[in-house]
Motif scaffolding. Structure first.
Motif, mmCIF file in Angstrom:
data_model
loop_
_atom_site.group_PDB
_atom_site.id
_atom_site.type_symbol
_atom_site.label_atom_id
_atom_site.label_comp_id
_atom_site.label_asym_id
_atom_site.label_seq_id
_atom_site.Cartn_x
_atom_site.Cartn_y
_atom_site.Cartn_z
ATOM 1 N N ASP A 117 0.850 -1.186 0.000
ATOM 2 C CA ASP A 117 0.000 0.000 0.000
ATOM 3 C C ASP A 117 0.892 1.244 0.000
ATOM 4 N N ASP A 118 0.319 2.373 -0.390
ATOM 5 C CA ASP A 118 1.030 3.637 -0.271
ATOM 6 C C ASP A 118 1.302 3.897 1.206
ATOM 7 N N GLU A 119 2.334 4.664 1.487
ATOM 8 C CA GLU A 119 2.624 5.076 2.867
ATOM 9 C C GLU A 119 2.605 6.590 2.898
ATOM 10 N N ASP A 120 1.514 7.147 3.404
ATOM 11 C CA ASP A 120 1.363 8.592 3.534
ATOM 12 C C ASP A 120 1.529 8.965 4.998
ATOM 13 N N ARG A 121 2.391 9.960 5.248
ATOM 14 C CA ARG A 121 2.630 10.440 6.597
ATOM 15 C C ARG A 121 2.640 11.959 6.595
#
Length: 187
Positions: free
Chosen positions: A102-106
């Protein structure tokens, strides 16, 4: 201050790019499908109030990117054995090179951390500070360093309730590049 440093993946002896300009950072990362944005910073943010404070921004990102699960994580230095153990455990968990399905958005609401993106034959070190939103696309090889004394609040975005699942590469590349502490001391 956000900092992008790009090195050959053979090691940090040569610096290919070093910039603190947000537009240059966004442009360099966009070439690889990595989104970088800046949001306003609010004082007094904690994991307990971050989702409420940034409610509109979180809703916009969730709607645009299809995220269904969002949480906030906090590491605040304390002179306790519990904090020291947690700091070592969490740092070691993220420090090895890995990918995600999955994408990793922070979003860094407070504090800082470094994402190292291993793309092609380069390593992109993105020293994120309060106000930075970084989106690492799914299957991008990377690692994360929060330093030996982690101090941050981050908002994390997921496409499902499983949250953070890393697929570790077994590579020792992360040991060859400057750490969070080394980068922050040189800023």
């Amino acid at each position: 201050m956000t900092l992008l440093t790009v090195w050959p993946d053979s090691g940090p002896e040569e610096t290919l790019v070093r910039t603190t300009d947000p537009e240059e950072i966004a442009t360099a990362l966009k070439e690889h499908g990595v989104r970088f944005h800046r949001w306003s910073v609010v004082d007094g943010v904690t994991a307990g109030n971050a989702l409420r404070i940034y409610e509109k921004d979180v809703a916009r990102v969730s709607e645009t990117e299809g995220y269904t699960y969002v949480d906030a994580m906090e590491m605040t230095p304390a002179d306790t054995d519990e904090y020291r153990a947690k700091a070592v455990e969490f740092r070691n968990k993220f420090l090895a090179e890995h990918t995600h399905d999955d994408d990793e958005d922070r979003y860094f609401a407070r504090g800082a951390g470094v994402f190292y993106l291993h793309i092609g034959d380069k390593v992109y070190g993105v020293f994120c500070t309060a106000g930075d939103l970084l989106s690492v696309p799914a299957n991008t090889t990377h690692w994360f360093d929060m330093g030996t004394t982690p101090d941050y609040v981050s908002i994390r975005f997921f496409h499902d309730d499983d949250g953070w699942i890393g697929n570790f590469t077994g590579s020792d590349i992360a040991t060859k590049f400057p750490t969070f502490d080394e980068l922050s001391s040189g800023m």
